[in-house]
Write an enzyme that holds these catalytic residues in place. Structure first.
Site, PDB file in Angstrom:
ATOM      1  N   GLU A 172     -12.893   2.070   2.626  1.00  0.00           N
ATOM      2  CA  GLU A 172     -12.222   2.205   3.912  1.00  0.00           C
ATOM      3  C   GLU A 172     -12.621   3.526   4.553  1.00  0.00           C
ATOM      4  O   GLU A 172     -12.505   4.585   3.930  1.00  0.00           O
ATOM      5  CB  GLU A 172     -10.705   2.145   3.715  1.00  0.00           C
ATOM      6  N   GLU A 197       0.815  -1.208   0.000  1.00  0.00           N
ATOM      7  CA  GLU A 197       0.000   0.000   0.000  1.00  0.00           C
ATOM      8  C   GLU A 197       0.854   1.264   0.000  1.00  0.00           C
ATOM      9  O   GLU A 197       1.736   1.440   0.835  1.00  0.00           O
ATOM     10  CB  GLU A 197      -0.930   0.014   1.214  1.00  0.00           C
TER      11      GLU A 197
END
Length: 289
Positions: A240, A146
């Protein structure tokens, strides 16, 4: 393409009650997948997770961010070794519950660094990810690294920086993980970075600029989804969002979740599922123009 939700939308604890709630609510909101954060791998009940995922017919991925004591870029070999052991255990957990992806900040600690990453620290991280990728391949697991903002790592803050790191790893089962919340801070726009990473994009997080309801902040989702359509991306797309009323205390400190932008997880999740699918339908319609 699987549309998913991060489990922290629904709960900050992952005992039987917490995980059951998160999986049940994710399914009810209409998602295909749940992302489970492995905040404490040593206590995570993998057999329970597999049973619940089967019962609710829901796919799952796992994520985590390393800490100072498990930092793969550390000058302390004990920290690096601890990080590698933790990631190996995470691979075993993902394999045990039937998942195929491990993502997140798995190459450094998820923290603010006071200096740039050192050459030796970067090399240390790449070496561990190389070994981890080989083991993951044997388990049928894909790793996605990420890209996060400058306050959460000093290794890679843009898609192009991630590509440079991937060149040092050179495994087909390791890819870039883009997150619109972080892109909105670091990238020049939200279209060209998607094209930059193209075939090496393996995972997507959708987060608003303030981590609240999608479409209520400054993230240019229209451009981002156009980018995904342009490269034919077909991997996971996971919503998210964090609220201080749900996220556990330690993670709230790490991420700076000091205010509540939502309290109703069901409404937030349902809105996100509809928002994402509408965005995807909109860019699909471009082919008719």
């Amino acid at each position: 393409m699987q549309i998913g939700a991060h489990a922290l939308v629904f709960t900050g604890s992952f005992d039987q009650a917490g995980l059951t709630l998160a999986i049940e609510k994710t399914k009810q909101a209409g998602f295909d997948l749940i992302e489970i954060p492995l905040m404490d791998p040593s206590t995570f009940d993998r057999a329970m997770a597999r049973r619940l995922l089967t019962d609710y017919d829901l796919a799952a991925t796992a994520s985590l961010g390393l800490s100072q004591s498990t930092d793969l870029t550390s000058a302390d070999p004990a920290c690096v070794a601890a990080g590698e052991r933790m990631l190996e255990e995470c691979l075993d957990i993902v394999h045990a519950f039937g998942g195929t992806r491990l993502c997140g900040v798995i190459y450094s600690a998820m923290q603010k660094y006071m200096e740039p990453v050192t050459l030796s620290g970067r090399a240390s991280s790449a070496a561990v990810i190389n070994r981890l990728a080989s083991r993951a391949a044997g388990l049928g697991i894909h790793l996605s690294l990420e890209v996060v903002n400058r306050y959460e790592t000093n290794v890679m803050n843009t898609g192009r920086a991630a590509l440079g790191f991937l060149d040092e790893v050179d495994h087909n089962n390791v890819s870039v993980h883009l997150d619109t919340y972080h892109m909105n801070i670091e990238e020049s726009d939200l279209f060209s970075p998607v094209l930059d990473v193209a075939g090496r994009l393996g995972y997507v997080h959708l987060g608003e600029s303030h981590r609240g309801y999608l479409g209520s902040g400054t993230v240019d989702f229209g451009s981002f989804f156009r980018g995904l359509a342009r490269i034919g991306y077909d991997g996971p797309v996971v919503f998210e969002s964090f609220s201080s009323s749900v996220v556990n205390r330690d993670l709230s400190r790490t991420l700076g979740i000091w205010r509540n932008l939502w309290e109703d997880s069901d409404d937030l999740a349902g809105h996100a599922n509809t928002f994402i699918r509408n965005q995807l339908r909109a860019v699909q319609s471009i082919a008719l123009h």
